[in-house]
Design an enzyme around this catalytic site. Structure first.
Site, PDB file in Angstrom:
ATOM      1  N   ASN A   1      17.153  10.667  26.383  1.00 45.17           N
ATOM      2  CA  ASN A   1      17.255   9.209  26.506  1.00 45.17           C
ATOM      3  C   ASN A   1      17.575   8.770  27.935  1.00 45.17           C
ATOM      4  O   ASN A   1      18.168   7.717  28.169  1.00 45.17           O
ATOM      5  CB  ASN A   1      18.248   8.654  25.477  1.00 45.17           C
ATOM      6  CG  ASN A   1      19.631   9.271  25.633  1.00 45.17           C
ATOM      7  OD1 ASN A   1      19.873  10.022  26.583  1.00 45.17           O
ATOM      8  ND2 ASN A   1      20.531   8.949  24.725  1.00 45.17           N
TER       9      ASN A   1
ATOM     10  N   ARG B   1      16.233   2.629  28.136  1.00 45.95           N
ATOM     11  CA  ARG B   1      15.801   3.482  27.016  1.00 45.95           C
ATOM     12  C   ARG B   1      14.718   2.777  26.199  1.00 45.95           C
ATOM     13  O   ARG B   1      13.763   3.417  25.727  1.00 45.95           O
ATOM     14  CB  ARG B   1      17.014   3.835  26.149  1.00 45.95           C
ATOM     15  CG  ARG B   1      17.976   4.814  26.841  1.00 45.95           C
ATOM     16  CD  ARG B   1      19.322   4.876  26.145  1.00 45.95           C
ATOM     17  NE  ARG B   1      20.196   5.930  26.652  1.00 45.95           N
ATOM     18  CZ  ARG B   1      21.474   6.057  26.319  1.00 45.95           C
ATOM     19  NH1 ARG B   1      22.043   5.190  25.496  1.00 45.95           N
ATOM     20  NH2 ARG B   1      22.211   7.038  26.819  1.00 45.95           N
TER      21      ARG B   1
ATOM     22  N   HIS C   1      22.860   8.600  31.177  1.00 42.79           N
ATOM     23  CA  HIS C   1      24.228   8.513  30.643  1.00 42.79           C
ATOM     24  C   HIS C   1      24.951   7.432  31.415  1.00 42.79           C
ATOM     25  O   HIS C   1      24.790   7.320  32.638  1.00 42.79           O
ATOM     26  CB  HIS C   1      24.979   9.848  30.845  1.00 42.79           C
ATOM     27  CG  HIS C   1      26.462   9.665  30.652  1.00 42.79           C
ATOM     28  ND1 HIS C   1      27.041   9.668  29.411  1.00 42.79           N
ATOM     29  CD2 HIS C   1      27.464   9.391  31.545  1.00 42.79           C
ATOM     30  CE1 HIS C   1      28.339   9.425  29.548  1.00 42.79           C
ATOM     31  NE2 HIS C   1      28.616   9.258  30.823  1.00 42.79           N
TER      32      HIS C   1
ATOM     33  N   LYS D   1      19.307  11.819  33.593  1.00 43.94           N
ATOM     34  CA  LYS D   1      19.191  13.112  32.937  1.00 43.94           C
ATOM     35  C   LYS D   1      17.892  13.830  33.344  1.00 43.94           C
ATOM     36  O   LYS D   1      16.998  13.215  33.947  1.00 43.94           O
ATOM     37  CB  LYS D   1      19.241  12.897  31.420  1.00 43.94           C
ATOM     38  CG  LYS D   1      20.558  12.276  30.933  1.00 43.94           C
ATOM     39  CD  LYS D   1      20.572  12.145  29.421  1.00 43.94           C
ATOM     40  CE  LYS D   1      21.865  11.522  28.928  1.00 43.94           C
ATOM     41  NZ  LYS D   1      21.943  11.501  27.442  1.00 43.94           N
TER      42      LYS D   1
ATOM     43  N   TYR E   1      31.112  16.167  27.501  1.00 42.53           N
ATOM     44  CA  TYR E   1      30.691  15.855  26.127  1.00 42.53           C
ATOM     45  C   TYR E   1      31.686  16.435  25.118  1.00 42.53           C
ATOM     46  O   TYR E   1      31.292  16.885  24.039  1.00 42.53           O
ATOM     47  CB  TYR E   1      29.282  16.405  25.875  1.00 42.53           C
ATOM     48  CG  TYR E   1      28.177  15.587  26.519  1.00 42.53           C
ATOM     49  CD1 TYR E   1      28.119  14.193  26.366  1.00 42.53           C
ATOM     50  CD2 TYR E   1      27.164  16.191  27.242  1.00 42.53           C
ATOM     51  CE1 TYR E   1      27.099  13.434  26.941  1.00 42.53           C
ATOM     52  CE2 TYR E   1      26.133  15.439  27.820  1.00 42.53           C
ATOM     53  CZ  TYR E   1      26.114  14.066  27.654  1.00 42.53           C
ATOM     54  OH  TYR E   1      25.104  13.320  28.215  1.00 42.53           O
TER      55      TYR E   1
ATOM     56  N   GLU F   1      35.550   9.514  34.162  1.00 41.88           N
ATOM     57  CA  GLU F   1      34.253  10.134  34.470  1.00 41.88           C
ATOM     58  C   GLU F   1      33.885  10.055  35.950  1.00 41.88           C
ATOM     59  O   GLU F   1      33.271  10.990  36.474  1.00 41.88           O
ATOM     60  CB  GLU F   1      33.149   9.477  33.624  1.00 41.88           C
ATOM     61  CG  GLU F   1      33.268   9.844  32.152  1.00 41.88           C
ATOM     62  CD  GLU F   1      32.100   9.361  31.315  1.00 41.88           C
ATOM     63  OE1 GLU F   1      31.310   8.513  31.787  1.00 41.88           O
ATOM     64  OE2 GLU F   1      31.965   9.841  30.180  1.00 41.88           O
TER      65      GLU F   1
ATOM     66  N   ARG G   1      25.861  -0.462  30.398  1.00 45.26           N
ATOM     67  CA  ARG G   1      25.557  -0.051  29.007  1.00 45.26           C
ATOM     68  C   ARG G   1      24.422  -0.925  28.444  1.00 45.26           C
ATOM     69  O   ARG G   1      23.538  -0.428  27.753  1.00 45.26           O
ATOM     70  CB  ARG G   1      26.779  -0.212  28.092  1.00 45.26           C
ATOM     71  CG  ARG G   1      27.914   0.728  28.342  1.00 45.26           C
ATOM     72  CD  ARG G   1      27.660   2.161  27.982  1.00 45.26           C
ATOM     73  NE  ARG G   1      27.590   2.425  26.560  1.00 45.26           N
ATOM     74  CZ  ARG G   1      27.483   3.659  26.064  1.00 45.26           C
ATOM     75  NH1 ARG G   1      27.422   4.712  26.887  1.00 45.26           N
ATOM     76  NH2 ARG G   1      27.417   3.865  24.776  1.00 45.26           N
TER      77      ARG G   1
HETATM   78  P1  IDP Z   1      25.610   7.853  24.675  1.00 46.03           P
HETATM   79  O1  IDP Z   1      24.955   8.792  25.666  1.00 46.03           O
HETATM   80  O2  IDP Z   1      24.668   6.725  24.299  1.00 46.03           O
HETATM   81  O3  IDP Z   1      26.961   7.364  25.115  1.00 46.03           O
HETATM   82  P2  IDP Z   1      26.845   9.817  22.831  1.00 46.03           P
HETATM   83  O4  IDP Z   1      27.090   9.582  21.367  1.00 46.03           O
HETATM   84  O5  IDP Z   1      28.019   9.925  23.736  1.00 46.03           O
HETATM   85  O6  IDP Z   1      25.814   8.673  23.299  1.00 46.03           O
HETATM   86  O7  IDP Z   1      25.978  11.156  22.924  1.00 46.03           O
HETATM   87  C1  IDP Z   1      25.783  11.783  24.163  1.00 46.03           C
HETATM   88  C2  IDP Z   1      24.356  12.279  24.246  1.00 46.03           C
HETATM   89  O8  IDP Z   1      24.149  13.309  23.275  1.00 46.03           O
HETATM   90  C3  IDP Z   1      23.294  11.215  23.917  1.00 46.03           C
HETATM   91  O9  IDP Z   1      22.985  10.400  25.027  1.00 46.03           O
HETATM   92  C4  IDP Z   1      22.135  12.084  23.506  1.00 46.03           C
HETATM   93  O10 IDP Z   1      21.461  12.607  24.651  1.00 46.03           O
HETATM   94  C5  IDP Z   1      22.829  13.235  22.783  1.00 46.03           C
HETATM   95  N1  IDP Z   1      22.894  12.991  21.326  1.00 46.03           N
HETATM   96  C6  IDP Z   1      23.716  12.131  20.671  1.00 46.03           C
HETATM   97  N2  IDP Z   1      23.483  12.165  19.341  1.00 46.03           N
HETATM   98  C7  IDP Z   1      22.494  13.088  19.150  1.00 46.03           C
HETATM   99  C8  IDP Z   1      21.801  13.584  17.973  1.00 46.03           C
HETATM  100  O11 IDP Z   1      22.065  13.180  16.837  1.00 46.03           O
HETATM  101  N3  IDP Z   1      20.829  14.509  18.198  1.00 46.03           N
HETATM  102  C9  IDP Z   1      20.525  14.981  19.451  1.00 46.03           C
HETATM  103  N4  IDP Z   1      21.141  14.544  20.552  1.00 46.03           N
HETATM  104  C10 IDP Z   1      22.109  13.607  20.421  1.00 46.03           C
END
Ligand code: IDP
Length: 151
Positions: free
Chosen positions: A112, A102, A115, A9, A49, A126, A85
Protein backbone atom coordinates in the site's frame (compact mmCIF):
# COMPACT_ATOMS: atom_id res chain seq x y z
CA UNK A 1 4.14 22.57 14.49
CA UNK A 2 4.12 18.77 14.33
CA UNK A 3 6.52 16.38 12.63
CA UNK A 4 5.52 13.00 11.23
CA UNK A 5 7.32 9.95 9.84
CA UNK A 6 6.63 8.69 6.34
CA UNK A 7 8.12 5.61 4.66
CA UNK A 8 7.74 5.03 0.95
CA UNK A 9 7.63 1.26 0.79
CA UNK A 10 9.39 -1.05 -1.73
CA UNK A 11 6.32 -1.05 -4.02
CA UNK A 12 6.58 2.75 -4.31
CA UNK A 13 10.30 2.45 -5.11
CA UNK A 14 9.82 -0.35 -7.66
CA UNK A 15 6.83 1.29 -9.32
CA UNK A 16 8.63 4.63 -9.71
CA UNK A 17 6.08 6.44 -7.55
CA UNK A 18 8.59 8.09 -5.20
CA UNK A 19 8.60 11.39 -7.10
CA UNK A 20 4.81 11.42 -7.44
CA UNK A 21 4.30 10.90 -3.70
CA UNK A 22 6.95 13.45 -2.65
CA UNK A 23 5.40 15.89 -5.09
CA UNK A 24 2.00 15.41 -3.44
CA UNK A 25 3.53 16.15 -0.02
CA UNK A 26 5.18 19.29 -1.37
CA UNK A 27 2.07 20.50 -3.19
CA UNK A 28 0.03 20.04 -0.02
CA UNK A 29 2.33 22.59 1.62
CA UNK A 30 4.23 20.26 3.93
CA UNK A 31 7.82 21.16 4.75
CA UNK A 32 10.44 18.46 4.13
CA UNK A 33 12.80 18.31 7.11
CA UNK A 34 14.32 14.83 6.60
CA UNK A 35 14.75 12.62 3.52
CA UNK A 36 16.88 9.53 2.84
CA UNK A 37 17.01 5.99 1.42
CA UNK A 38 17.51 3.24 3.96
CA UNK A 39 17.47 -0.55 4.24
CA UNK A 40 15.38 -1.77 7.16
CA UNK A 41 16.90 -4.36 9.49
CA UNK A 42 14.89 -7.20 10.97
CA UNK A 43 15.27 -5.64 14.44
CA UNK A 44 14.03 -2.23 13.26
CA UNK A 45 10.98 -3.82 11.62
CA UNK A 46 10.16 -5.84 14.77
CA UNK A 47 10.20 -2.56 16.70
CA UNK A 48 8.35 -0.52 14.09
CA UNK A 49 5.61 -3.10 13.56
CA UNK A 50 5.54 -4.40 17.16
CA UNK A 51 1.72 -4.17 17.10
CA UNK A 52 1.73 -6.80 14.29
CA UNK A 53 4.22 -9.31 15.74
CA UNK A 54 2.35 -12.63 16.04
CA UNK A 55 -0.15 -11.84 13.30
CA UNK A 56 -0.06 -14.52 10.54
CA UNK A 57 0.87 -12.00 7.85
CA UNK A 58 3.73 -10.42 9.84
CA UNK A 59 6.58 -12.48 8.24
CA UNK A 60 5.32 -11.42 4.81
CA UNK A 61 5.13 -7.76 5.84
CA UNK A 62 8.72 -7.99 7.07
CA UNK A 63 10.13 -9.63 3.96
CA UNK A 64 8.17 -7.23 1.75
CA UNK A 65 9.64 -4.23 3.57
CA UNK A 66 13.15 -5.63 3.00
CA UNK A 67 12.84 -6.21 -0.74
CA UNK A 68 14.39 -2.84 -1.61
CA UNK A 69 15.53 0.20 0.38
CA UNK A 70 12.67 2.44 1.49
CA UNK A 71 12.53 6.23 1.36
CA UNK A 72 12.26 7.70 4.85
CA UNK A 73 10.78 11.18 5.04
CA UNK A 74 10.03 13.52 7.90
CA UNK A 75 7.68 16.41 7.19
CA UNK A 76 6.70 19.31 9.38
CA UNK A 77 3.46 21.26 9.44
CA UNK A 78 0.57 22.46 11.55
CA UNK A 79 -1.39 19.33 12.57
CA UNK A 80 0.45 17.43 9.83
CA UNK A 81 0.15 13.95 11.40
CA UNK A 82 -3.57 13.68 10.62
CA UNK A 83 -3.19 15.58 7.35
CA UNK A 84 -0.69 13.00 6.04
CA UNK A 85 -2.92 10.08 7.13
CA UNK A 86 -5.71 11.61 5.07
CA UNK A 87 -3.41 12.03 2.07
CA UNK A 88 -2.35 8.35 2.34
CA UNK A 89 -5.85 6.83 2.61
CA UNK A 90 -6.95 3.76 4.59
CA UNK A 91 -4.77 0.64 4.97
CA UNK A 92 -6.71 -1.47 2.46
CA UNK A 93 -5.88 0.31 -0.79
CA UNK A 94 -8.92 -1.17 -2.53
CA UNK A 95 -11.13 0.74 -0.11
CA UNK A 96 -9.08 3.92 -0.04
CA UNK A 97 -10.82 7.06 -1.22
CA UNK A 98 -10.01 8.07 -4.80
CA UNK A 99 -7.64 11.02 -4.71
CA UNK A 100 -5.61 9.60 -1.82
CA UNK A 101 -2.20 8.03 -2.51
CA UNK A 102 -3.42 4.49 -1.82
CA UNK A 103 -6.77 5.21 -3.48
CA UNK A 104 -5.10 6.44 -6.66
CA UNK A 105 -2.16 4.08 -7.05
CA UNK A 106 -2.63 0.81 -5.14
CA UNK A 107 -4.84 -2.29 -5.03
CA UNK A 108 -3.38 -4.20 -2.08
CA UNK A 109 -3.59 -4.31 1.72
CA UNK A 110 0.08 -5.12 2.08
CA UNK A 111 1.59 -3.32 -0.90
CA UNK A 112 0.00 0.00 0.00
CA UNK A 113 2.93 2.23 -0.92
CA UNK A 114 3.27 4.37 2.18
CA UNK A 115 3.59 4.25 5.94
CA UNK A 116 2.75 7.29 8.01
CA UNK A 117 2.56 7.76 11.77
CA UNK A 118 -0.98 7.22 13.06
CA UNK A 119 -0.97 9.80 15.88
CA UNK A 120 1.18 12.58 17.28
CA UNK A 121 2.18 10.26 20.12
CA UNK A 122 3.38 7.64 17.59
CA UNK A 123 5.14 10.26 15.47
CA UNK A 124 7.15 11.39 18.49
CA UNK A 125 8.49 7.82 18.78
CA UNK A 126 8.80 7.03 15.05
CA UNK A 127 10.68 10.13 13.87
CA UNK A 128 13.68 9.49 16.15
CA UNK A 129 13.46 5.75 15.35
CA UNK A 130 14.33 6.50 11.72
CA UNK A 131 16.22 9.82 11.87
CA UNK A 132 19.20 10.92 13.93
CA UNK A 133 18.84 14.51 15.14
CA UNK A 134 21.58 15.69 12.71
CA UNK A 135 19.55 14.26 9.80
CA UNK A 136 16.62 16.58 10.55
CA UNK A 137 16.85 20.17 9.36
CA UNK A 138 15.50 23.49 10.52
CA UNK A 139 15.25 26.19 7.91
CA UNK A 140 12.98 29.00 6.85
CA UNK A 141 10.46 27.85 4.24
CA UNK A 142 9.43 31.16 2.71
CA UNK A 143 6.11 29.84 1.38
CA UNK A 144 4.79 28.79 4.81
CA UNK A 145 3.12 32.20 5.38
CA UNK A 146 1.10 31.63 2.23
CA UNK A 147 0.39 27.97 2.99
CA UNK A 148 -1.11 28.73 6.41
CA UNK A 149 -1.79 32.50 6.48
CA UNK A 150 -3.03 32.82 10.07
CA UNK A 151 -4.15 29.24 10.83
P1 IDP B 1 -1.21 1.33 8.47
O1 IDP B 1 0.06 1.10 7.68
O2 IDP B 1 -2.33 1.81 7.57
O3 IDP B 1 -1.01 2.20 9.68
P2 IDP B 1 -1.22 -1.11 10.15
O4 IDP B 1 -2.45 -1.79 10.68
O5 IDP B 1 -0.31 -0.44 11.12
O6 IDP B 1 -1.71 -0.11 8.99
O7 IDP B 1 -0.41 -2.23 9.36
C1 IDP B 1 0.91 -1.99 8.95
C2 IDP B 1 1.11 -2.56 7.56
O8 IDP B 1 1.00 -3.99 7.61
C3 IDP B 1 0.05 -2.12 6.53
O9 IDP B 1 0.34 -0.86 5.96
C4 IDP B 1 0.14 -3.24 5.53
O10 IDP B 1 1.26 -3.05 4.66
C5 IDP B 1 0.41 -4.45 6.41
N1 IDP B 1 -0.85 -5.15 6.76
C6 IDP B 1 -1.79 -4.75 7.65
N2 IDP B 1 -2.81 -5.63 7.70
C7 IDP B 1 -2.50 -6.62 6.82
C8 IDP B 1 -3.17 -7.85 6.40
O11 IDP B 1 -4.26 -8.19 6.87
N3 IDP B 1 -2.53 -8.59 5.45
C9 IDP B 1 -1.32 -8.23 4.93
N4 IDP B 1 -0.68 -7.12 5.28
C10 IDP B 1 -1.25 -6.31 6.21
Amino acid sequence: MERTLILLKPDAVQRDLVGEIISRLERKGLKLVGLKLMSLSSELLDEHYSHLVGRPFFPEVKSFMQRTPVVAICVEGYKCVDAVRLLAGVTNSREATPGTIRGEFAMSVQANLIHCSDSLETALVEVPRFFKSEELFEYNDTLQDYVYNSS
